[in-house]
Design an enzyme around this catalytic site. Structure first.
Site, short mmCIF file in Angstrom:
data_model
loop_
_atom_site.label_atom_id
_atom_site.label_comp_id
_atom_site.label_asym_id
_atom_site.label_seq_id
_atom_site.Cartn_x
_atom_site.Cartn_y
_atom_site.Cartn_z
CB SER A 107 16.84 119.59 67.58
OG SER A 107 16.12 119.23 68.72
CG ASP B 186 20.62 113.73 71.33
OD1 ASP B 186 20.01 114.15 72.34
OD2 ASP B 186 20.52 114.27 70.21
CG HIS C 95 20.46 117.52 70.90
ND1 HIS C 95 19.77 116.67 70.05
CD2 HIS C 95 19.74 118.68 70.92
CE1 HIS C 95 18.69 117.28 69.59
NE2 HIS C 95 18.65 118.49 70.09
#
Length: 278
Positions: free
Chosen positions: A148, A224, A257
């Site tokens: 991320s 996600d 995620h």
């Protein structure tokens, strides 16, 4: 440097360490896994950069990397994501996507963040010097990966230092922070209105401006919730195609995620790194 904790795992040692950082002006905590090895051996180093709200502990506790690192002979280093402590500025509204836990791997250029938020220099200069001095690390064999916000950091650091890192990979990275809300908030808050400085911390912009690496590996969960608004792997695919950079972009059905996603594909990434670090 002091050792906060240490435990044997898969024949190696998982340690957590703390030191006073000259770059951030604060104490910084990081974790290092050293796999089993022969006396005198120097081992390649994989850097892992974490995402928003994380510390060194998230991947250390949930990443499931130690078995692969022990098998492959890789040192695994996980820094924190921002400076912390009394006097360190945070988001004025207390939001989770800026300030503490959200250093975005840049050196801040404007007040009040410039005093402590120097995560670029910390990750690329200060901490590598410490790792090279205190661990059996072969600093001529380094690679970098992240998740991320940390995927953003891994991509931009790797693209800015192509001769240092032999492999670069990411899980669900923010590939074009200049074009998405998380990145625009962070870059404007830390760097101000200098959009040339923004481009040096934007993987898609760096590739457009001529930065190159031999290859990239990216895993992205199709479930996600941040995929379309914040992550935009389609922009990285287009930039790599135009630049001739081999990109293995794996869209993983059903994955989100979280560290359930990361841990599922962690060993794949470490094997990919090990092949390039030999």
């Amino acid at each position: 440097m002091e050792q906060v904790s240490g435990a044997k795992a898969f024949g190696g040692i998982q340690g957590v360490y703390r030191h006073a950082s000259r770059e951030t002006g604060t104490d910084m905590t990081f974790s290092v896994y050293v796999p089993p090895h022969e006396d005198g051996a120097r081992l390649p180093v994989v850097w892992y950069l974490s995402g928003l709200t994380c510390t060194h502990a998230n991947v250390t506790e949930k990443g499931e990397f130690r078995a692969a690192c022990a098998q492959l002979g890789l040192i695994f280093v996980a820094p924190d994501t921002s400076p912390r402590g009394e006097g360190v500025a945070d988001d004025p509204d207390g939001a989770w996507d800026f300030g503490l836990g959200a250093g975005f791997y840049v050196d801040a250029a404007q007040a009040p963040y410039a005093a402590h938020y120097r995560m670029w220099s910390y990750v690329t200069e200060e901490l590598p010097t410490l790792i090279g001095a205190h661990f059996p690390a072969d600093m001529d064999r380094q690679s970098i990966m992240g998740h991320s916000m940390g995927g953003h950091g891994a991509l931009t650091i790797g693209l800015n230092h192509p001769d240092r890192y032999r492999a670069v990979s990411a899980f669900a990275p923010i590939v074009a922070p200049s074009q998405v809300p998380w990145g625009q908030k962070a870059l404007s808050g830390y760097l101000g209105d200098d959009h040339a400085a923004w481009r040096r911390h934007d993987a898609v912009a760096l590739i457009e401006d001529g930065a190159r690496v031999p290859a990239l590996l990216v895993d992205q969960g199709e479930a996600d919730g941040f995929l379309e608004r914040e992550l935009r792997p389609d922009l990285l695919r287009a930039a790599c195609a135009a630049a001739g950079i081999p990109l293995e972009l794996r869209l993983q059905p059903g994955y989100d995620h979280s560290y359930y996603f990361i841990s599922t594909f962690m060993a794949d990434h470490l094997r990919w790194h090990a092949d390039r670090l030999r």
